[in-house]
Design a protein around this motif. Sequence first.
Motif, PDB file in Angstrom:
ATOM      1  N   ASP A 167      35.668  11.128   1.805  1.00 41.80           N
ATOM      2  CA  ASP A 167      36.000   9.920   1.058  1.00 41.80           C
ATOM      3  C   ASP A 167      34.973   8.874   1.478  1.00 41.80           C
ATOM      4  OD1 ASP A 167      37.201   7.320   0.494  1.00 41.80           O
ATOM      5  OD2 ASP A 167      39.031   8.415   0.029  1.00 41.80           O
ATOM      6  N   ALA A 168      34.206   8.341   0.530  1.00 38.42           N
ATOM      7  CA  ALA A 168      33.033   7.527   0.861  1.00 38.42           C
ATOM      8  C   ALA A 168      33.334   6.404   1.835  1.00 38.42           C
ATOM      9  CB  ALA A 168      32.426   6.961  -0.419  1.00 38.42           C
ATOM     10  N   GLU A 169      34.465   5.712   1.650  1.00 41.89           N
ATOM     11  CA  GLU A 169      34.715   4.553   2.490  1.00 41.89           C
ATOM     12  C   GLU A 169      34.987   4.918   3.947  1.00 41.89           C
ATOM     13  OE1 GLU A 169      37.939   2.353   0.803  1.00 41.89           O
ATOM     14  OE2 GLU A 169      39.471   3.540   1.806  1.00 41.89           O
ATOM     15  N   THR A 170      35.396   6.149   4.223  1.00 37.30           N
ATOM     16  CA  THR A 170      35.656   6.536   5.608  1.00 37.30           C
ATOM     17  C   THR A 170      34.369   6.626   6.419  1.00 37.30           C
ATOM     18  OG1 THR A 170      35.558   8.923   5.159  1.00 37.30           O
ATOM     19  CG2 THR A 170      37.705   7.836   4.916  1.00 37.30           C
ATOM     20  N   ARG A 171      33.233   6.715   5.743  1.00 40.02           N
ATOM     21  CA  ARG A 171      31.955   6.818   6.442  1.00 40.02           C
ATOM     22  C   ARG A 171      31.044   5.609   6.224  1.00 40.02           C
ATOM     23  NH1 ARG A 171      29.984  11.139   8.591  1.00 40.02           N
ATOM     24  NH2 ARG A 171      27.870  10.839   7.762  1.00 40.02           N
ATOM     25  N   ALA A 172      31.246   4.898   5.112  1.00 38.09           N
ATOM     26  CA  ALA A 172      30.293   3.848   4.785  1.00 38.09           C
ATOM     27  C   ALA A 172      30.871   2.435   4.804  1.00 38.09           C
ATOM     28  CB  ALA A 172      29.679   4.125   3.407  1.00 38.09           C
ATOM     29  N   ALA A 173      32.170   2.294   4.998  1.00 42.25           N
ATOM     30  CA  ALA A 173      32.747   0.953   5.092  1.00 42.25           C
ATOM     31  C   ALA A 173      32.276   0.258   6.366  1.00 42.25           C
ATOM     32  CB  ALA A 173      34.269   1.025   5.064  1.00 42.25           C
ATOM     33  N   SER A 174      32.411  -1.058   6.399  1.00 43.55           N
ATOM     34  CA  SER A 174      32.039  -1.808   7.600  1.00 43.55           C
ATOM     35  C   SER A 174      32.867  -1.368   8.803  1.00 43.55           C
ATOM     36  CB  SER A 174      32.220  -3.305   7.342  1.00 43.55           C
ATOM     37  OG  SER A 174      31.864  -4.060   8.477  1.00 43.55           O
TER      38      SER A 174
END
Length: 252
Positions: A167-174
């Motif tokens: 899930d993209a946000e698990t790796r790229a979120a702040s």
Amino acid sequence: MAKKHVLGIDIGGSGIKGAPVDLDKGEFATERERIPTPEESTPEAVAEVVAQIVEHFGGDIAKGSPIGITVPAVVHHGVVRTAANIDPSWIGTDADTLFTERVGRSVHVMNDADAAGVAEMHYGAGRGNEGVVLLTTLGTGIGTAMFMGGELLPNTELGHLEIDGHDAETRAASSAREREELSWEDWAERLQRYYSHVEDLLWPDLIIVGGGVSKKAEKFLPLLHTRAPIVPAQLKNDAGIIGAAWQAQHLG
């Protein structure tokens, strides 16, 4: 006679913030009011806090004017369909009706990233752009808002795209940068993978980056290589309140 304004309220995981908005200028008319989000953030408990904020600003908002409210969730025709950072009991709640009945005014509820995007399109980094504009908020997760010809396509949820099996946000979120203690360079590599994937799908004309980390845009935006210009949001933490107020007023 003092000018009356439209009230915007931003419901977050830790605080509920509101302020009357001057829609001519795109800024707060008075200092905002913040009340901690109830520990059990059920719809009823949050509605009580919203009512307190409405009462606090009663004399500063126009009689009969609508109120704009943001929530960290998908909102489909006034009904909350997901629950990020708020109580799961929100799912299935008709939030428009709940708040309207509680405060005795017409209320329009929308996704928080969508509200931030509306503010940036009308008063900030996206102003005047009639093309395809993507706003991303980099925080606990990745919120997104998409516009075409200045019109919002609501509830895009592009932070949940699956990229490389994640899930993209698990790796790229702040929050991932902070949690994993990534350098700005290492985090930028993850952001590059995310934005490249989104660009290949949607071909935006402009990408706006919001969220608290946008205050440090100079540390990571120059490391990214996108086809579209990628710029920091201009309205910072005020965007949700301002966008919610604008949307409520213009939807009647």
